[in-house]
Design a protein around this motif. Structure first.
Motif, mmCIF file in Angstrom:
data_model
loop_
_atom_site.group_PDB
_atom_site.id
_atom_site.type_symbol
_atom_site.label_atom_id
_atom_site.label_comp_id
_atom_site.label_asym_id
_atom_site.label_seq_id
_atom_site.Cartn_x
_atom_site.Cartn_y
_atom_site.Cartn_z
ATOM 1 N N PRO A 95 0.825 -1.203 0.000
ATOM 2 C CA PRO A 95 0.000 0.000 0.000
ATOM 3 C C PRO A 95 0.867 1.264 0.000
ATOM 4 C CG PRO A 95 -0.682 -1.506 1.749
ATOM 5 C CD PRO A 95 0.614 -2.017 1.213
ATOM 6 N N VAL A 96 0.543 2.193 -0.900
ATOM 7 C CA VAL A 96 1.297 3.451 -0.988
ATOM 8 C C VAL A 96 0.309 4.607 -0.865
ATOM 9 C CG1 VAL A 96 2.826 4.860 -2.428
ATOM 10 C CG2 VAL A 96 2.995 2.367 -2.526
ATOM 11 N N TYR A 97 0.721 5.623 -0.105
ATOM 12 C CA TYR A 97 -0.061 6.850 0.041
ATOM 13 C C TYR A 97 0.837 7.990 -0.406
ATOM 14 C CZ TYR A 97 -2.760 3.702 2.961
ATOM 15 O OH TYR A 97 -3.483 2.638 3.415
ATOM 16 N N ALA A 98 0.774 8.372 -1.663
ATOM 17 C CA ALA A 98 1.677 9.405 -2.167
ATOM 18 C C ALA A 98 1.240 9.844 -3.555
ATOM 19 C CB ALA A 98 3.098 8.856 -2.235
ATOM 20 N N ILE A 99 1.148 11.148 -3.742
ATOM 21 C CA ILE A 99 0.785 11.717 -5.041
ATOM 22 C C ILE A 99 1.678 12.925 -5.277
ATOM 23 C CG2 ILE A 99 -1.042 12.886 -6.359
ATOM 24 C CD1 ILE A 99 -3.078 11.279 -4.657
ATOM 25 N N LYS A 100 2.384 12.945 -6.399
ATOM 26 C CA LYS A 100 3.265 14.090 -6.660
ATOM 27 C C LYS A 100 2.450 15.375 -6.708
ATOM 28 C CE LYS A 100 6.907 15.849 -9.655
ATOM 29 N NZ LYS A 100 8.268 15.568 -9.320
ATOM 30 N N GLY A 101 2.891 16.387 -5.956
ATOM 31 C CA GLY A 101 2.198 17.677 -5.949
ATOM 32 C C GLY A 101 1.075 17.757 -4.919
ATOM 33 N N GLU A 102 0.972 16.750 -4.049
ATOM 34 C CA GLU A 102 -0.098 16.774 -3.036
ATOM 35 C C GLU A 102 0.062 18.010 -2.135
ATOM 36 O OE1 GLU A 102 0.688 12.920 -1.380
ATOM 37 O OE2 GLU A 102 2.193 13.629 0.013
ATOM 38 N N ASP A 103 -1.093 18.535 -1.642
ATOM 39 C CA ASP A 103 -0.995 19.704 -0.762
ATOM 40 C C ASP A 103 -0.626 19.229 0.647
ATOM 41 O OD1 ASP A 103 -3.335 18.690 0.301
ATOM 42 O OD2 ASP A 103 -4.635 20.138 -0.709
ATOM 43 N N ASN A 104 -0.380 20.201 1.523
ATOM 44 C CA ASN A 104 0.081 19.879 2.873
ATOM 45 C C ASN A 104 -0.901 19.008 3.638
ATOM 46 O OD1 ASN A 104 2.603 20.871 3.062
ATOM 47 N ND2 ASN A 104 2.155 22.209 4.814
ATOM 48 N N GLU A 105 -2.182 19.307 3.438
ATOM 49 C CA GLU A 105 -3.229 18.561 4.151
ATOM 50 C C GLU A 105 -3.186 17.085 3.736
ATOM 51 O OE1 GLU A 105 -8.008 18.553 4.291
ATOM 52 O OE2 GLU A 105 -7.064 20.440 3.699
ATOM 53 N N THR A 106 -3.071 16.851 2.418
ATOM 54 C CA THR A 106 -3.014 15.463 1.921
ATOM 55 C C THR A 106 -1.737 14.791 2.401
ATOM 56 O OG1 THR A 106 -4.109 16.292 -0.041
ATOM 57 C CG2 THR A 106 -3.244 14.062 -0.179
ATOM 58 N N TYR A 107 -0.645 15.570 2.385
ATOM 59 C CA TYR A 107 0.647 15.019 2.841
ATOM 60 C C TYR A 107 0.496 14.442 4.255
ATOM 61 C CZ TYR A 107 5.553 14.915 4.258
ATOM 62 O OH TYR A 107 6.782 14.509 4.726
ATOM 63 N N PHE A 108 -0.111 15.208 5.161
ATOM 64 C CA PHE A 108 -0.232 14.724 6.545
ATOM 65 C C PHE A 108 -1.329 13.659 6.676
ATOM 66 C CE2 PHE A 108 2.553 18.295 7.445
ATOM 67 C CZ PHE A 108 3.466 17.657 8.268
ATOM 68 N N LYS A 109 -2.330 13.729 5.814
ATOM 69 C CA LYS A 109 -3.337 12.659 5.800
ATOM 70 C C LYS A 109 -2.641 11.328 5.439
ATOM 71 C CE LYS A 109 -6.458 11.759 2.578
ATOM 72 N NZ LYS A 109 -7.169 12.140 1.393
ATOM 73 N N HIS A 110 -1.722 11.413 4.495
ATOM 74 C CA HIS A 110 -0.982 10.213 4.080
ATOM 75 C C HIS A 110 -0.066 9.702 5.196
ATOM 76 C CE1 HIS A 110 -1.591 11.065 -0.499
ATOM 77 N NE2 HIS A 110 -2.606 10.429 0.045
ATOM 78 N N ILE A 111 0.533 10.629 5.927
ATOM 79 C CA ILE A 111 1.381 10.223 7.067
ATOM 80 C C ILE A 111 0.528 9.461 8.088
ATOM 81 C CG2 ILE A 111 2.597 11.169 9.099
ATOM 82 C CD1 ILE A 111 4.341 12.469 7.237
ATOM 83 N N HIS A 112 -0.663 9.987 8.350
ATOM 84 C CA HIS A 112 -1.542 9.312 9.311
ATOM 85 C C HIS A 112 -2.007 7.958 8.767
ATOM 86 C CE1 HIS A 112 -1.812 11.991 12.731
ATOM 87 N NE2 HIS A 112 -1.694 12.998 11.883
ATOM 88 N N ALA A 113 -2.255 7.900 7.476
ATOM 89 C CA ALA A 113 -2.670 6.613 6.882
ATOM 90 C C ALA A 113 -1.568 5.579 7.083
ATOM 91 C CB ALA A 113 -2.970 6.793 5.395
ATOM 92 N N ALA A 114 -0.323 5.999 6.907
ATOM 93 C CA ALA A 114 0.804 5.066 7.106
ATOM 94 C C ALA A 114 0.888 4.637 8.572
ATOM 95 C CB ALA A 114 2.111 5.710 6.654
ATOM 96 N N LEU A 115 0.544 5.549 9.474
ATOM 97 C CA LEU A 115 0.619 5.206 10.898
ATOM 98 C C LEU A 115 -0.565 4.352 11.346
ATOM 99 C CD1 LEU A 115 2.031 8.529 12.391
ATOM 100 C CD2 LEU A 115 3.221 6.360 12.031
ATOM 101 N N ASP A 116 -1.676 4.438 10.611
ATOM 102 C CA ASP A 116 -2.825 3.581 10.931
ATOM 103 C C ASP A 116 -2.450 2.100 10.817
ATOM 104 O OD1 ASP A 116 -4.400 5.763 11.404
ATOM 105 O OD2 ASP A 116 -5.358 5.771 9.420
ATOM 106 N N HIS A 117 -1.342 1.830 10.146
ATOM 107 C CA HIS A 117 -0.820 0.475 9.968
ATOM 108 C C HIS A 117 -0.311 -0.114 11.299
ATOM 109 C CE1 HIS A 117 0.764 -2.684 7.464
ATOM 110 N NE2 HIS A 117 2.022 -2.424 7.731
ATOM 111 N N LYS A 118 -0.200 0.755 12.321
ATOM 112 C CA LYS A 118 0.288 0.359 13.659
ATOM 113 C C LYS A 118 1.666 -0.317 13.583
ATOM 114 C CE LYS A 118 -4.115 -0.105 16.094
ATOM 115 N NZ LYS A 118 -4.926 0.644 15.125
ATOM 116 N N PRO A 119 2.663 0.459 13.146
ATOM 117 C CA PRO A 119 3.983 -0.144 12.890
ATOM 118 C C PRO A 119 4.725 -0.591 14.142
ATOM 119 C CG PRO A 119 4.107 2.258 12.780
ATOM 120 C CD PRO A 119 2.645 1.911 12.908
ATOM 121 N N HIS A 120 5.552 -1.641 13.950
ATOM 122 C CA HIS A 120 6.552 -1.995 14.958
ATOM 123 C C HIS A 120 7.836 -1.207 14.707
ATOM 124 C CE1 HIS A 120 3.987 -5.670 14.750
ATOM 125 N NE2 HIS A 120 4.086 -5.559 16.057
ATOM 126 N N ILE A 121 8.065 -0.906 13.405
ATOM 127 C CA ILE A 121 9.268 -0.162 13.008
ATOM 128 C C ILE A 121 8.834 0.961 12.067
ATOM 129 C CG2 ILE A 121 11.418 -0.307 11.647
ATOM 130 C CD1 ILE A 121 11.645 -3.225 12.592
#
Ligand SMILES: NC(=O)c1ccc[n+]([C@@H]2O[C@H](COP(=O)([O-])OP(=O)(O)OC[C@H]3O[C@@H](n4cnc5c(N)ncnc54)[C@H](O)[C@@H]3O)[C@@H](O)[C@H]2O)c1
Length: 420
Positions: A95-121
């Motif tokens: 799964p990838v959350y990334a779009i070239k030219g995304e605005d700041n809001e989308t950028y941080f939405k994507h960061i949160h989406a990656a963290l929703d994965h509940k990482p160990h690392i």
């Protein structure tokens, strides 16, 4: 599978480019084969926040082969290669959350989406994942083995957190490995920054006064490559040792205030804020180019540039915004919105150099697993033995042999009795 990419139909082109990069990544290939056998990440979740490029794709695939359940988001709004993002989703089920030219809001939405994965690392490039966990997602901390950090700016942020007692899990400073910053920052950023400036502008570098802000690992590489293209290079620094080194390497060194009126092209890579500032814009030549290769888009004071400009900037080429100065009508050209120009307008570092950086990333992540429970909440340097091993495999892949110490030499270098 949840993901957010620009266009999934771009996947076939992305796959070809990922395979192309892989050919130049023999060290990572070796690590990948080992991971495939050993499965060091079996049952573990990894969230990565990195530039979504062909080289990163090969790192993601390596971790995946090692058993990791991995997701990826962008570490910069402009650095994503949309075809690569699509290929990782389509062909590798990452799964990838990334779009070239995304605005700041989308950028941080994507960061949160990656963290929703509940990482160990977590695998970071600029420490945005780690700082978001510490600020907004503290529920994830209990789960964490630790993380790895790719770049100078991220490590500065992490060291500040550790100093304040704020860091809640161990972090591996991949950038501090010699096989990372000596090669990636210098040769990778050096070449790809010039590539980005040229692709954005199609300018001839020969004969142009090119002002490089900083003489650190990245900026040294930029100065070296700009000179190689025939530019007349000026260096600015704040550290007397680095400034002296630049002088001895044959560059003109002066304060930015003196360089500003004579430069045709300005490139910063300092990790510092407002290195190119209002007072400099006031005296720059008509047509000057302003580019940055430092991690954040703060090195060129963009708000000041906007305020000095008659109206909204004109987009004169895909990665060039032209600001016309109110006071003298001079046109200043900002490249790639002041973001890392090598990733915004070119493709980032070539695979051959990312091979070593990402082998370091992969081995640093494995180190966290191997030493789970033994590490403190601080920033760790990559062990020297890992650096030596990466360099040895790289030389082997290049077909280059080196000497080994004879027993006589080893004894001599180890003893203090023998002298004149
Ligand atoms: N574009 C890329 O692909 C890429 C790759 C690696 C690192 N980076 C980033 O580039 C930046 C620099 O990294 P580095 O490894 O070269 O760091 P470094 O610490 O080796 O070099 C930075 C240099 O900038 C100098 N400096 C600081 N403030 C200055 C100022 N106001 N004027 C002139 N010089 C100044 C410092 O004295 C130092 O010599 C960081 O933000 C890093 O994260 C970018």
């Amino acid at each position: 599978m949840d993901f957010d990419v620009k266009n999934i139909d771009l996947a076939p082109g992305g796959r070809h480019r990922i395979e192309w990069a892989e050919q130049e990544m023999p060290v990572l290939r070796g690590v990948q084969q080992q991971f495939d056998t050993d499965q060091p990440f079996a049952g573990l979740r990894i969230s990565a926040c990195m530039h979504v490029t062909t080289e990163t794709a090969n790192l993601m695939v390596s971790l995946n082969k090692g058993g990791a359940d991995i997701v990826l988001c962008a570490s910069n709004p402009l650095s994503t290669q949309d075809d690569v993002a699509a290929a990782l989703v389509s062909y590798f089920e990452i799964p990838v959350y990334a779009i070239k030219g995304e605005d700041n809001e989308t950028y941080f939405k994507h960061i949160h989406a990656a963290l929703d994965h509940k990482p160990h690392i977590v695998m970071d490039d600029g420490a945005d994942l780690v700082s978001t966990i510490h600020k907004d997602r503290r529920d994830l901390i209990g789960n964490m083995y630790g993380g790895t950090e790719e770049t100078t700016t991220g490590i500065i942020r992490l060291r500040a957190m550790a100093r304040d007692g704020a860091l809640q899990f161990p972090m591996m400073a991949v950038n501090d490995a010699l096989t990372k910053h000596m090669f990636d920052n210098r040769y990778g950023t050096g070449q790809s920054t010039m590539d980005g400036i040229i692709r954005a502008t199609n300018y001839l570098l020969a004969g142009k006064v090119t002002v490089v802000a900083g003489y650190g690992w990245c900026s040294r590489g930029i100065a070296m490559r700009a000179r190689g293209l025939g530019a007349n290079v000026v260096v600015t620094e704040i550290d007397p040792l680095k400034a002296l080194e630049a002088v001895m390497d044959g560059f003109r060194v002066m304060p930015m205030a003196e360089a500003a009126p004579i430069g045709d092209i300005f490139v910063s890579a300092t990790g510092d804020i407002h290195v190119l500032d209002e007072s400099h814009f006031m005296v720059m030549k008509d047509g000057a180019l302003l580019a940055n290769s430092g991690h954040f888009d703060v090195e060129i004071n963009k708000p000041a540039l906007r305020q000095l400009s008659v109206d909204e900037p004109k987009r004169v080429r895909p990665f060039v915004e032209q600001f016309t100065m109110k006071h003298n009508g001079h046109r200043l050209n900002l490249l790639g919105e002041g973001r890392l120009i090598n990733l915004a307008a070119a493709e980032g570092h070539p695979a051959s150099v990312m091979d070593m950086s990402f082998a370091g990333q992969a081995l640093a992540a494995k180190y966290l697993v191997d030493h789970k429970g033994e590490l403190e909440n601080r920033v760790y340097t990559i062990p020297q033995s890992v650096d030596q091993e990466i360099a040895r495999i790289k030389l082997d892949a290049m077909g280059i042999q080196i000497d080994t110490l004879t027993p006589e030499q080893a004894k001599y270098l180890d003893s203090w009795e023998e002298g004149t």
